[in-house]
Write a protein that holds these residues in place. Structure first.
Motif, PDB file in Angstrom:
ATOM      1  N   GLU A  97      -8.956  13.176  -3.640  1.00 47.04           N
ATOM      2  CA  GLU A  97      -9.111  11.990  -2.807  1.00 47.04           C
ATOM      3  C   GLU A  97      -8.765  12.286  -1.345  1.00 47.04           C
ATOM      4  OE1 GLU A  97      -8.018   8.574  -6.180  1.00 47.04           O
ATOM      5  OE2 GLU A  97      -6.828   8.734  -4.349  1.00 47.04           O
ATOM      6  N   THR A  99      -8.642  10.189   2.727  1.00 45.19           N
ATOM      7  CA  THR A  99      -8.585   8.884   3.381  1.00 45.19           C
ATOM      8  C   THR A  99      -9.381   8.936   4.672  1.00 45.19           C
ATOM      9  OG1 THR A  99      -6.403   8.428   2.443  1.00 45.19           O
ATOM     10  CG2 THR A  99      -7.063   7.138   4.362  1.00 45.19           C
ATOM     11  N   TRP A 154      -3.168  -1.556  -0.451  1.00 39.78           N
ATOM     12  CA  TRP A 154      -4.495  -1.118  -0.829  1.00 39.78           C
ATOM     13  C   TRP A 154      -5.086  -2.024  -1.898  1.00 39.78           C
ATOM     14  CZ3 TRP A 154      -7.048   2.795   1.604  1.00 39.78           C
ATOM     15  CH2 TRP A 154      -6.291   3.661   2.396  1.00 39.78           C
ATOM     16  N   ASP A 186      -4.034   2.537   6.513  1.00 36.91           N
ATOM     17  CA  ASP A 186      -3.340   3.813   6.615  1.00 36.91           C
ATOM     18  C   ASP A 186      -2.995   4.017   8.087  1.00 36.91           C
ATOM     19  OD1 ASP A 186      -2.506   6.500   5.565  1.00 36.91           O
ATOM     20  OD2 ASP A 186      -4.045   7.178   6.968  1.00 36.91           O
ATOM     21  N   ARG A 193      -9.928   5.010   0.946  1.00 32.45           N
ATOM     22  CA  ARG A 193      -9.413   6.123   0.146  1.00 32.45           C
ATOM     23  C   ARG A 193     -10.421   6.387  -0.955  1.00 32.45           C
ATOM     24  NH1 ARG A 193      -4.963   4.074  -2.033  1.00 32.45           N
ATOM     25  NH2 ARG A 193      -5.414   4.393  -4.249  1.00 32.45           N
TER      26      ARG A 193
END
Length: 508
Positions: A97, A99, A154, A186, A193
């Motif tokens: 993952e 961001t 989130w 973020d 994300r």
């Protein structure tokens, strides 16, 4: 930074061609005594300077049009990547993952057909979630009444895995703009994300041309997927924050996706390139003009680039404009004083000098490109009387795959001559290419490749010759390298006919 995306090249004017530039990597030993310009070179205020140029973009790493041209010639994505990114090895992502900051968004208010998760709780289909100050407010639809609030930064889909169905995409209330993965904050910025494989699905159509898949260019799009995935991870490893603009790579979420480029991403799951054990900084640009610029990767000939609409170009600029761009007053002379000698004319400009009534200015070729609004630094000055000094960067091999084997056109012939040869060649090709990568490719102990692969007479193996060594493969021993004294002893003992295929590397 990547530069000059082919998708947008057709619509850009010359003055916009130099966006997003980084000064070129300078080769050591360039400080030399100034040369005297030809005294008969004079320019009046109304004169014009004509530049003969090639390519579009900085030319480092992969040329996208070149990759397309090579794909049309039958190259695989692996061969394309090996050619442009010499010295890298194949690898897999170690962080699924990433961001991505969404620069056009200032708030998070989303919904999803299949429902969502926030703060460890499920959100039912038909409900929406807005985030503010670390609190998630769940409402009965976008703009509906408050159902409950939970602490959260989130909003996640019901499943964070890659390649999920459209019902699980999070959509912004109002615009319905959809994104794979989670949406939230973020560092105070609205961000996405997302799994790295899903991220490249939103990048490839923005950075390349999906339609290439319809005209023999599917392998170029696969190469683009690997390069884009690797580039993002290399930037993150270097401490850079990723956003959805050209500062990183242009990323459009689901709205920017195309089924053809999605197939390219799905065909290369998790695949990246490594250099020194870390994600390689796989820069790319639209068109190399026939030769890459070098830098982190050896400069290589780019015959695939002949399909580029910017393979050749000219630019005619008024002397007054040039003088103003360089800050030298009335221009008297402009010349390329150093070039890399690779490709047409004298290759890419390394150092450019402008002389005018207000003095003399010397800049790098990339800086000259920026000041004059040129498509690339691969240019020469028409009519320049004195050739520039040639300073060549390290170069790689011209053959497919950066020195790997490309035997696809020989398989049917070899099967006629030696039954079963095509299977042997296919297996040997994969094994030798992998071993070559493991040993550092063009920058490893085998050096630059020369010659062509040869099927041994008895049909039991494959041999690849190099300047300073050789790779040999058989199904019994696998692929092994011989270099220096190890190769000399092997050949002195009779080579393959007498000693057979080696069962280990001999690199001294």
């Amino acid at each position: 930074m990547v530069s000059a995306r082919p998708r947008h090249t057709r619509a850009r004017s010359l003055s916009l061609a130099a966006i997003g530039l980084v000064p070129a990597l300078l080769v050591g030993g360039l400080l030399t005594a100034p040369r005297i310009l030809s005294e008969d070179v004079t320019l009046s205020a109304g004169s014009e300077v004509t530049l003969i140029g090639h390519g579009h973009g900085h030319g480092r790493g992969m040329g996208q049009w070149g990759a397309y041209g090579y794909a049309q010639k039958g190259w695989s994505a692996t061969q394309i990547l090996r050619h442009y990114y010499g010295g890298t090895t194949a690898g897999k992502v170690d962080r699924p993952e990433i961001t991505v900051a969404l620069t056009g968004k200032n708030s998070v208010n989303v919904h999803a057909d299949a429902g969502m998760r926030v703060g460890g709780q499920m959100v039912a289909p038909g409900q929406a979630v807005s985030l503010s100050g670390g609190t998630a407010t769940i409402t009965s639809g976008c703009g509906g009444g408050v159902v409950r609030s939970v602490p959260a930064q989130w909003v996640e889909p019901v499943n964070m895995g890659p390649s999920r169905p459209p019902g699980e995409f999070l959509k912004f209330c109002g615009s319905n703009q959809a994104y794979r993965g989670a949406l939230g904050y973020d560092g105070g910025r609205v961000s996405n994300r997302v799994h790295i494989d899903d991220y490249v699905k939103g990048v490839i159509p923005k950075e390349s041309v999906p339609g290439w898949a319809d005209s023999g260019g599917a392998e170029a799009l696969k190469a683009q997927a690997v390069a884009a995935r690797t580039y993002a991870l290399a930037a993150i490893a270097g401490g850079k924050k990723i956003d959805d603009t050209q500062n990183s790579q242009v990323y459009g979420g689901v709205a920017g996706e195309d089924p053809r480029t999605n197939r390219a991403a799905d065909a290369t799951p998790g695949q990246i390139l490594l250099q020194g054990g870390k994600p390689a900084f796989t820069e790319f640009s639209a068109s190399t003009g026939g030769y890459t610029a070098g830098g982190r990767f050896p400069a290589v000939r780019d015959d695939g680039d002949t399909v580029s609409p910017n393979h050749n170009w000219t630019a005619t600029i008024g002397a007054g404009q040039v003088g103003s761009a360089f800050g030298v007053g009335a221009l008297r002379a402009l010349e390329v004083v150093e070039a890399n000698g690779l490709g047409a004319e004298d290759g890419r400009a390394i150092k450019v000098r402008a002389v005018g009534s207000g003095g003399t200015v010397e800049v790098s070729g990339e800086e000259a490109r920026t000041r004059l609004g040129l498509k690339s630094a691969f240019f020469s000055v028409k009519g320049q009387a004195i050739r520039p000094k040639i300073v060549k960067p390290p170069t790689g091999p011209d053959m497919p795959g950066g020195g790997g084997l490309d035997l696809s056109n020989l398989l049917s012939l070899t099967d006629q001559l030696l039954p079963g040869a095509s299977q042997l060649l296919s297996t040997g090709t994969e094994a030798i290419n992998g071993r070559y990568d493991d040993l550092g490719g063009v920058t490893g102990p085998l050096g630059q490749a020369i010659g062509v692969p040869n099927l041994t007479p008895d049909g039991n193996g494959v041999v690849q010759l190099f300047q300073r060594g050789m790779l040999l493969f058989s199904e019994q021993t696998g692929a092994h390298a011989l270099v220096g004294r190890g190769m000399a002893d092997y050949l002195a003992g009779g080579g393959q006919p007498v000693k057979g295929f080696p069962d280990d590397d001999r690199l001294r």
